[in-house]
Design a protein around this motif. Structure first.
Motif, short mmCIF file in Angstrom:
data_model
loop_
_atom_site.label_atom_id
_atom_site.label_comp_id
_atom_site.label_asym_id
_atom_site.label_seq_id
_atom_site.Cartn_x
_atom_site.Cartn_y
_atom_site.Cartn_z
N GLY A 216 15.20 -5.13 11.92
CA GLY A 216 15.90 -3.86 11.79
C GLY A 216 15.48 -3.09 10.54
O GLY A 216 14.29 -2.90 10.28
N ALA A 217 16.47 -2.69 9.73
CA ALA A 217 16.19 -1.90 8.53
C ALA A 217 15.40 -2.68 7.49
O ALA A 217 14.77 -2.08 6.61
N ARG A 218 15.41 -4.03 7.61
CA ARG A 218 14.66 -4.84 6.64
C ARG A 218 13.16 -4.69 6.77
O ARG A 218 12.40 -5.17 5.92
N TRP A 219 12.71 -4.03 7.84
CA TRP A 219 11.29 -3.71 7.96
C TRP A 219 10.83 -2.87 6.76
O TRP A 219 9.68 -2.93 6.35
N GLY A 220 11.74 -2.08 6.20
CA GLY A 220 11.39 -1.25 5.05
C GLY A 220 10.89 -2.07 3.87
O GLY A 220 10.01 -1.62 3.12
N TRP A 221 11.45 -3.27 3.70
CA TRP A 221 11.00 -4.13 2.61
C TRP A 221 9.56 -4.60 2.84
O TRP A 221 8.74 -4.64 1.90
N LEU A 222 9.23 -4.94 4.09
CA LEU A 222 7.86 -5.38 4.40
C LEU A 222 6.86 -4.24 4.22
O LEU A 222 5.77 -4.43 3.67
N VAL A 223 7.22 -3.06 4.71
CA VAL A 223 6.34 -1.89 4.55
C VAL A 223 6.14 -1.60 3.06
O VAL A 223 5.03 -1.30 2.61
N GLY A 224 7.23 -1.72 2.29
CA GLY A 224 7.14 -1.46 0.85
C GLY A 224 6.20 -2.41 0.14
O GLY A 224 5.44 -2.00 -0.75
N ILE A 225 6.22 -3.69 0.53
CA ILE A 225 5.32 -4.67 -0.10
C ILE A 225 3.86 -4.28 0.13
O ILE A 225 3.01 -4.44 -0.75
N GLY A 226 3.56 -3.77 1.33
CA GLY A 226 2.19 -3.38 1.63
C GLY A 226 1.78 -2.08 0.99
O GLY A 226 0.72 -1.99 0.36
N LEU A 227 2.63 -1.05 1.13
CA LEU A 227 2.26 0.28 0.63
C LEU A 227 2.44 0.40 -0.89
O LEU A 227 1.58 0.97 -1.58
N ILE A 228 3.55 -0.14 -1.41
CA ILE A 228 3.85 0.02 -2.83
C ILE A 228 3.17 -1.05 -3.68
O ILE A 228 2.43 -0.75 -4.61
N HIS A 229 3.41 -2.33 -3.32
CA HIS A 229 2.93 -3.42 -4.17
C HIS A 229 1.47 -3.79 -3.92
O HIS A 229 0.91 -4.59 -4.68
N THR A 230 0.87 -3.25 -2.86
CA THR A 230 -0.54 -3.53 -2.61
C THR A 230 -1.37 -2.25 -2.67
O THR A 230 -2.52 -2.30 -3.10
N GLY A 231 -0.82 -1.13 -2.26
CA GLY A 231 -1.55 0.13 -2.33
C GLY A 231 -1.37 0.82 -3.66
O GLY A 231 -2.29 0.86 -4.49
N VAL A 232 -0.19 1.34 -3.92
CA VAL A 232 0.07 2.10 -5.15
C VAL A 232 -0.18 1.25 -6.39
O VAL A 232 -0.83 1.69 -7.34
N MET A 233 0.32 0.02 -6.39
CA MET A 233 0.21 -0.81 -7.59
C MET A 233 -1.24 -1.12 -7.94
O MET A 233 -1.65 -1.06 -9.10
N TYR A 234 -2.05 -1.45 -6.94
CA TYR A 234 -3.45 -1.77 -7.22
C TYR A 234 -4.20 -0.55 -7.75
O TYR A 234 -5.01 -0.66 -8.67
N VAL A 235 -3.96 0.61 -7.16
CA VAL A 235 -4.63 1.83 -7.61
C VAL A 235 -4.30 2.11 -9.07
O VAL A 235 -5.17 2.42 -9.89
N LEU A 236 -3.02 2.02 -9.43
CA LEU A 236 -2.60 2.23 -10.81
C LEU A 236 -3.22 1.19 -11.74
O LEU A 236 -3.71 1.51 -12.83
N MET A 237 -3.22 -0.06 -11.31
CA MET A 237 -3.70 -1.15 -12.14
C MET A 237 -5.19 -1.02 -12.41
O MET A 237 -5.65 -1.11 -13.57
N TYR A 238 -5.97 -0.77 -11.38
CA TYR A 238 -7.41 -0.67 -11.57
C TYR A 238 -7.80 0.57 -12.37
O TYR A 238 -8.76 0.56 -13.13
N SER A 239 -7.04 1.65 -12.21
CA SER A 239 -7.29 2.85 -13.00
C SER A 239 -7.00 2.58 -14.48
O SER A 239 -7.75 3.00 -15.35
N ALA A 240 -5.93 1.84 -14.75
CA ALA A 240 -5.55 1.54 -16.14
C ALA A 240 -6.58 0.65 -16.81
O ALA A 240 -6.88 0.82 -18.01
N TYR A 241 -7.12 -0.31 -16.09
CA TYR A 241 -8.09 -1.24 -16.68
C TYR A 241 -9.31 -0.51 -17.26
O TYR A 241 -9.92 -0.98 -18.22
N GLN A 242 -9.66 0.61 -16.66
CA GLN A 242 -10.83 1.36 -17.13
C GLN A 242 -10.55 2.12 -18.42
O GLN A 242 -11.48 2.57 -19.09
N LYS A 243 -9.28 2.28 -18.77
CA LYS A 243 -8.92 3.13 -19.92
C LYS A 243 -8.42 2.34 -21.11
O LYS A 243 -8.30 2.89 -22.21
#
Length: 329
Positions: A216-243
């Protein structure tokens, strides 16, 4: 690719903000995993699915697929590192419910020491006396944080299994790190994308996808792990490492376990005991000592010859962050 035109100080401030935000996001992943109500295999399977969508879209938009830099050897090393990364996630997420998010995360944060040990065993990297000293300090802290009691040894072994899973997850992370560090000339976003894509067929035999029909609504947690903790987080992290310089990266990385402990307390009411709390600064100090090359023990007395001022060199060496391109959190 055009070079950044902002002043170095401004770039470093931006990098510090990016890495801080990335580590804050990383510290919330335990809550997402537990609240999803899905099995560890299902969580990681859908993390790979939604993470691949997020990272693939980003790489496509930025044109990273052109001149990607992969060779057959680099692709093979990336895939091998991906196997360890994917099962590292499964083990870590499983340990959350057997111990607690706080304990599992702190135990998991002994990763740098396994990187040192594996580097010495597999690639004959130099294992100095200072590194050995910091390893002893770290594992003393680990014993305290583990908080194993007589009842854990004589009764239900669930807690011990959770500790073992967190430790094995850290070892798997270290294996992925020493492998993917050998992949040069490829953007870390592409390496991470290959690894999450690999995770989909790798985990399909273990994932009970049918069990997610009633989330049910708990699907939002799974989507968040993929989009937020794997997409957004990695982009921010790799960008920061260069600076950022290595010392600042090493210090800011501890926002992750600190945030995880805060979230575990706020959401689930879990907290570490006094004895366990004594072990945390030992692990933090030892990790910084290994990452920043601190000398272990009292300072060595300099000889008269060493006290003579030396002629300054014309160039100074720059620290390059030794980070895992596979991603961990």
């Amino acid at each position: 690719m055009s070079q950044p035109t902002a002043p170095p100080a401004e770039l470093e401030r931006k990098g510090a903000f990016e890495l801080t935000f990335a580590m804050i996001l990383s510290g919330t992943i335990g809550v997402f995993v537990v609240e999803s109500g899905a099995s560890p295999f299902n969580v990681v399977f859908f993390r790979c699915v939604f993470g691949a969508i997020a990272l693939g879209s980003y790489c496509l938009a930025r044109g990273y697929f052109k001149n990607h830099g992969f060779t057959a050897k680099k692709l093979g090393l990336t895939a091998l590192g991906g196997v360890f990364i994917v099962f590292n996630w499964v083990l870590l997420f499983s340990s959350y419910t057997k111990t607690s998010i706080s304990v599992a995360t702190v135990v998991y944060h002994t990763q740098p020491f396994y990187v040192v040990l594996l580097g010495a065993v597999l690639f004959r990297d130099k294992l100095t006396a200072s590194k050995v000293g910091w390893l002893v300090v770290a594992f003393t802290g680990l014993i305290l944080v583990a908080g194993v009691s007589a009842s854990d040894l004589s009764g239900d072994s669930t807690y011990l299994v959770g500790l073992g899973q967190a430790l094995l997850a850290a070892v798997f992370y270290a294996l992925s790190t020493v492998i993917t560090k050998r992949v040069s000339g490829v953007r870390p976003h592409l390496i991470a994308l290959v690894q999450v894509l690999l995770g989909i067929p790798l985990l399909l035999p273990f994932a009970a996808v049918g069990q997610t029909a009633d989330l049910g609504a708990r699907w939002g947690w799974l989507v968040g792990i993929g989009l937020i903790h794997t997409g957004v987080m990695y982009v921010l992290m790799y960008s920061a490492y260069q600076k950022l310089p290595t010392p600042k990266i090493a210090v800011l990385a501890f926002i992750y376990p600190a945030m995880a402990m805060v979230m575990d307390w706020l959401v689930f009411g879990h907290h570490v005991s006094v004895v366990q709390a004594l072990g945390i600064p030992l692990i933090v100090t030892a990790s910084l000592g290994v990452n920043l090359g601190w000398r272990f023990g009292p300072p060595r007395r300099r000889t008269p010859a060493e006290q003579t001022p030396s002629v300054p060199e014309t160039k100074t060496a720059q620290l390059v962050p030794a980070t895992s391109t596979g991603g961990t959190r």
